[in-house]
Design a protein around this motif. Structure first.
Motif, PDB file in Angstrom:
ATOM      1  N   ALA A 210       0.836  -1.207   0.000  1.00  0.00           N
ATOM      2  CA  ALA A 210       0.000   0.000   0.000  1.00  0.00           C
ATOM      3  C   ALA A 210       0.871   1.258   0.000  1.00  0.00           C
ATOM      4  N   ILE A 211       1.959   1.231   0.752  1.00  0.00           N
ATOM      5  CA  ILE A 211       2.870   2.373   0.786  1.00  0.00           C
ATOM      6  C   ILE A 211       3.501   2.583  -0.588  1.00  0.00           C
ATOM      7  N   VAL A 212       3.925   1.503  -1.231  1.00  0.00           N
ATOM      8  CA  VAL A 212       4.520   1.604  -2.571  1.00  0.00           C
ATOM      9  C   VAL A 212       3.506   2.202  -3.545  1.00  0.00           C
TER      10      VAL A 212
ATOM     11  N   ILE B 151       3.359   5.896  -2.965  1.00  0.00           N
ATOM     12  CA  ILE B 151       4.546   6.559  -3.491  1.00  0.00           C
ATOM     13  C   ILE B 151       4.468   6.638  -5.016  1.00  0.00           C
ATOM     14  N   GLU B 152       4.090   5.537  -5.644  1.00  0.00           N
ATOM     15  CA  GLU B 152       3.995   5.509  -7.111  1.00  0.00           C
ATOM     16  C   GLU B 152       2.869   6.387  -7.636  1.00  0.00           C
ATOM     17  N   GLY B 153       1.876   6.646  -6.779  1.00  0.00           N
ATOM     18  CA  GLY B 153       0.751   7.479  -7.195  1.00  0.00           C
ATOM     19  C   GLY B 153       1.145   8.917  -7.466  1.00  0.00           C
ATOM     20  N   GLY B 154       2.259   9.351  -6.899  1.00  0.00           N
ATOM     21  CA  GLY B 154       2.758  10.695  -7.173  1.00  0.00           C
ATOM     22  C   GLY B 154       1.995  11.816  -6.515  1.00  0.00           C
ATOM     23  N   GLU B 155       1.143  11.516  -5.558  1.00  0.00           N
ATOM     24  CA  GLU B 155       0.323  12.545  -4.937  1.00  0.00           C
ATOM     25  C   GLU B 155       0.884  13.030  -3.590  1.00  0.00           C
ATOM     26  N   LEU B 156       1.937  12.392  -3.103  1.00  0.00           N
ATOM     27  CA  LEU B 156       2.478  12.752  -1.798  1.00  0.00           C
ATOM     28  C   LEU B 156       3.413  13.956  -1.892  1.00  0.00           C
ATOM     29  N   GLU B 157       3.370  14.780  -0.860  1.00  0.00           N
ATOM     30  CA  GLU B 157       4.361  15.845  -0.726  1.00  0.00           C
ATOM     31  C   GLU B 157       5.712  15.182  -0.491  1.00  0.00           C
ATOM     32  N   LEU B 158       6.781  15.858  -0.818  1.00  0.00           N
ATOM     33  CA  LEU B 158       8.107  15.268  -0.732  1.00  0.00           C
ATOM     34  C   LEU B 158       8.427  14.770   0.679  1.00  0.00           C
TER      35      LEU B 158
END
Length: 91
Positions: A44-46, A49-56
């Motif tokens: 789920a974490i991967v 991350i792959e979704g590209g929606e997280l702040e850095l």
């Protein structure tokens, strides 16, 4: 190969008890820790991350959590491998 009869606490040896306790003792994981649930959490974490929606900053926090969970999985699997090796040695 014949199956070994299931032992009860009254007829289990100290070696059997050591093998049962090996993963928790060797890994330091809590008794309710679950390999499959941890792998699902990493997946789920991967996906996050792959979704590209997280702040850095959040991305790095999630990545760090995934690495820690993977280390737990590795410790668990290492302990299980030692348990299997011990069982094979005692055949």
């Amino acid at each position: 190969m014949p199956r070994k009869a299931k032992t009860t606490p009254a007829d289990s040896s100290p070696q059997d008890e050591q093998m049962d306790m090996l993963p928790a003792a060797a890994t330091g994981l809590p008794p309710d820790w679950n390999y499959e649930a941890t792998v699902a959490e990493v997946e789920a974490i991967v996906a996050q991350i792959e979704g590209g929606e997280l702040e850095l900053a959040d991305l790095f926090d999630r990545f760090e959590l995934a690495v820690n969970r993977l280390r737990q999985c590795e410790a668990f699997l290492d302990a299980k491998q030692k348990q299997v090796d011990l069982l094979i040695e005692t055949l």
